[in-house]
Motif scaffolding. Sequence first.
Motif, PDB file in Angstrom:
ATOM      1  N   LYS A   1       0.839  -1.200   0.000  1.00 50.17           N
ATOM      2  CA  LYS A   1       0.000   0.000   0.000  1.00 50.17           C
ATOM      3  C   LYS A   1       0.877   1.254   0.000  1.00 50.17           C
ATOM      4  O   LYS A   1       0.622   2.194  -0.763  1.00 50.17           O
ATOM      5  N   ALA A   2       1.880   1.287   0.846  1.00 48.03           N
ATOM      6  CA  ALA A   2       2.785   2.438   0.899  1.00 48.03           C
ATOM      7  C   ALA A   2       3.497   2.617  -0.441  1.00 48.03           C
ATOM      8  O   ALA A   2       3.635   3.746  -0.940  1.00 48.03           O
ATOM      9  N   LEU A   3       3.936   1.522  -1.033  1.00 44.46           N
ATOM     10  CA  LEU A   3       4.602   1.590  -2.324  1.00 44.46           C
ATOM     11  C   LEU A   3       3.659   2.147  -3.390  1.00 44.46           C
ATOM     12  O   LEU A   3       4.048   3.008  -4.182  1.00 44.46           O
TER      13      LEU A   3
ATOM     14  N   VAL B   1       2.743  -4.638  -7.523  1.00 43.72           N
ATOM     15  CA  VAL B   1       2.632  -3.173  -7.521  1.00 43.72           C
ATOM     16  C   VAL B   1       3.633  -2.567  -8.499  1.00 43.72           C
ATOM     17  O   VAL B   1       3.294  -1.654  -9.267  1.00 43.72           O
ATOM     18  N   SER B   2       4.849  -3.060  -8.502  1.00 45.02           N
ATOM     19  CA  SER B   2       5.891  -2.471  -9.357  1.00 45.02           C
ATOM     20  C   SER B   2       5.539  -2.554 -10.837  1.00 45.02           C
ATOM     21  O   SER B   2       5.906  -1.673 -11.615  1.00 45.02           O
ATOM     22  N   LYS B   3       4.815  -3.570 -11.233  1.00 44.69           N
ATOM     23  CA  LYS B   3       4.443  -3.742 -12.640  1.00 44.69           C
ATOM     24  C   LYS B   3       3.388  -2.741 -13.096  1.00 44.69           C
ATOM     25  O   LYS B   3       3.169  -2.578 -14.292  1.00 44.69           O
ATOM     26  N   GLN B   4       2.754  -2.068 -12.164  1.00 45.71           N
ATOM     27  CA  GLN B   4       1.717  -1.094 -12.497  1.00 45.71           C
ATOM     28  C   GLN B   4       2.277   0.294 -12.795  1.00 45.71           C
ATOM     29  O   GLN B   4       1.540   1.187 -13.212  1.00 45.71           O
TER      30      GLN B   4
ATOM     31  N   ILE C   1       5.929   2.814 -14.070  1.00 45.89           N
ATOM     32  CA  ILE C   1       7.212   2.804 -14.789  1.00 45.89           C
ATOM     33  C   ILE C   1       8.333   3.444 -13.968  1.00 45.89           C
ATOM     34  O   ILE C   1       9.472   3.458 -14.394  1.00 45.89           O
ATOM     35  N   LYS C   2       8.013   3.941 -12.795  1.00 49.55           N
ATOM     36  CA  LYS C   2       9.020   4.579 -11.949  1.00 49.55           C
ATOM     37  C   LYS C   2       9.974   3.523 -11.386  1.00 49.55           C
ATOM     38  O   LYS C   2       9.560   2.419 -11.046  1.00 49.55           O
ATOM     39  N   PRO C   3      11.261   3.890 -11.272  1.00 52.38           N
ATOM     40  CA  PRO C   3      12.230   2.921 -10.734  1.00 52.38           C
ATOM     41  C   PRO C   3      12.052   2.673  -9.237  1.00 52.38           C
ATOM     42  O   PRO C   3      11.731   3.575  -8.478  1.00 52.38           O
ATOM     43  N   ILE C   4      12.281   1.415  -8.871  1.00 49.34           N
ATOM     44  CA  ILE C   4      12.247   0.983  -7.473  1.00 49.34           C
ATOM     45  C   ILE C   4      13.563   0.270  -7.197  1.00 49.34           C
ATOM     46  O   ILE C   4      13.971  -0.608  -7.955  1.00 49.34           O
ATOM     47  N   VAL C   5      14.218   0.667  -6.125  1.00 48.82           N
ATOM     48  CA  VAL C   5      15.412  -0.020  -5.641  1.00 48.82           C
ATOM     49  C   VAL C   5      15.093  -0.473  -4.227  1.00 48.82           C
ATOM     50  O   VAL C   5      14.510   0.284  -3.444  1.00 48.82           O
ATOM     51  N   THR C   6      15.441  -1.701  -3.898  1.00 48.12           N
ATOM     52  CA  THR C   6      15.106  -2.231  -2.582  1.00 48.12           C
ATOM     53  C   THR C   6      16.352  -2.590  -1.780  1.00 48.12           C
ATOM     54  O   THR C   6      17.437  -2.780  -2.333  1.00 48.12           O
ATOM     55  N   CYS C   7      16.137  -2.687  -0.491  1.00 43.95           N
ATOM     56  CA  CYS C   7      17.158  -3.153   0.440  1.00 43.95           C
ATOM     57  C   CYS C   7      16.472  -4.161   1.341  1.00 43.95           C
ATOM     58  O   CYS C   7      15.408  -3.887   1.894  1.00 43.95           O
ATOM     59  N   CYS C   8      17.069  -5.330   1.463  1.00 43.84           N
ATOM     60  CA  CYS C   8      16.487  -6.389   2.276  1.00 43.84           C
ATOM     61  C   CYS C   8      17.351  -6.600   3.518  1.00 43.84           C
ATOM     62  O   CYS C   8      18.480  -7.064   3.420  1.00 43.84           O
TER      63      CYS C   8
ATOM     64  N   GLU D   1      14.959 -13.312  -5.344  1.00 42.71           N
ATOM     65  CA  GLU D   1      13.587 -13.280  -5.869  1.00 42.71           C
ATOM     66  C   GLU D   1      13.242 -11.908  -6.451  1.00 42.71           C
ATOM     67  O   GLU D   1      12.643 -11.814  -7.519  1.00 42.71           O
ATOM     68  N   LEU D   2      13.611 -10.837  -5.755  1.00 42.02           N
ATOM     69  CA  LEU D   2      13.337  -9.493  -6.271  1.00 42.02           C
ATOM     70  C   LEU D   2      14.100  -9.247  -7.571  1.00 42.02           C
ATOM     71  O   LEU D   2      13.542  -8.713  -8.534  1.00 42.02           O
ATOM     72  N   GLU D   3      15.359  -9.644  -7.602  1.00 41.21           N
ATOM     73  CA  GLU D   3      16.163  -9.424  -8.809  1.00 41.21           C
ATOM     74  C   GLU D   3      15.667 -10.273  -9.982  1.00 41.21           C
ATOM     75  O   GLU D   3      15.794  -9.868 -11.131  1.00 41.21           O
ATOM     76  N   LYS D   4      15.065 -11.412  -9.689  1.00 36.21           N
ATOM     77  CA  LYS D   4      14.470 -12.240 -10.736  1.00 36.21           C
ATOM     78  C   LYS D   4      13.367 -11.462 -11.458  1.00 36.21           C
ATOM     79  O   LYS D   4      13.109 -11.683 -12.635  1.00 36.21           O
ATOM     80  N   HIS D   5      12.756 -10.528 -10.744  1.00 36.21           N
ATOM     81  CA  HIS D   5      11.683  -9.704 -11.307  1.00 36.21           C
ATOM     82  C   HIS D   5      12.184  -8.301 -11.688  1.00 36.21           C
ATOM     83  O   HIS D   5      11.391  -7.357 -11.759  1.00 36.21           O
ATOM     84  N   ASN D   6      13.491  -8.184 -11.890  1.00 34.98           N
ATOM     85  CA  ASN D   6      14.117  -6.918 -12.323  1.00 34.98           C
ATOM     86  C   ASN D   6      13.943  -5.780 -11.329  1.00 34.98           C
ATOM     87  O   ASN D   6      13.857  -4.619 -11.719  1.00 34.98           O
ATOM     88  N   ILE D   7      13.883  -6.120 -10.056  1.00 37.33           N
ATOM     89  CA  ILE D   7      13.862  -5.110  -8.998  1.00 37.33           C
ATOM     90  C   ILE D   7      15.198  -5.219  -8.264  1.00 37.33           C
ATOM     91  O   ILE D   7      15.433  -6.203  -7.557  1.00 37.33           O
ATOM     92  N   PRO D   8      16.090  -4.239  -8.452  1.00 34.54           N
ATOM     93  CA  PRO D   8      17.391  -4.317  -7.784  1.00 34.54           C
ATOM     94  C   PRO D   8      17.229  -4.351  -6.268  1.00 34.54           C
ATOM     95  O   PRO D   8      16.405  -3.630  -5.707  1.00 34.54           O
TER      96      PRO D   8
END
Length: 109
Positions: A10-12, A46-49, A51-58, A72-79
């Motif tokens: 939701k926040a994203l 959410v990211s697929k909806q 075009i803005k870039p998302i970078v994550t930290c786990c 798993e995130l990188e498999k979906h092209n989310i750094p």
Amino acid sequence: DWPHLEVYSKALSVLLEDKRVDAVILILYITPSLDYETLIKNIVTVSKQYIKPIVTCCLSSDKATASKCIKELEKHNIPCYRMPEKAAKAMVGLIKYSTLNQKLQIIDR
């Protein structure tokens, strides 16, 4: 269990919907009891909806879990990075690339 899975997605969504936000650094704290697979699935959806870039930290006390999340995130092209500083540096790189790309497009016209 906090954080509730829907809070992240939701926040994203709210951030990506905002016209004043150009990109998002999403810091995930994965606790041992958190259903991280569902969390990642929600983030990817959410990211697929947008075009803005998302970078994550786990972040996690369990390195194996953190590694699975990153993979798993990188498999979906989310750094995804293990440290917030690295995620921030990656976002700076994306911004510099975008700025340079925009300048080159102006020159080509």
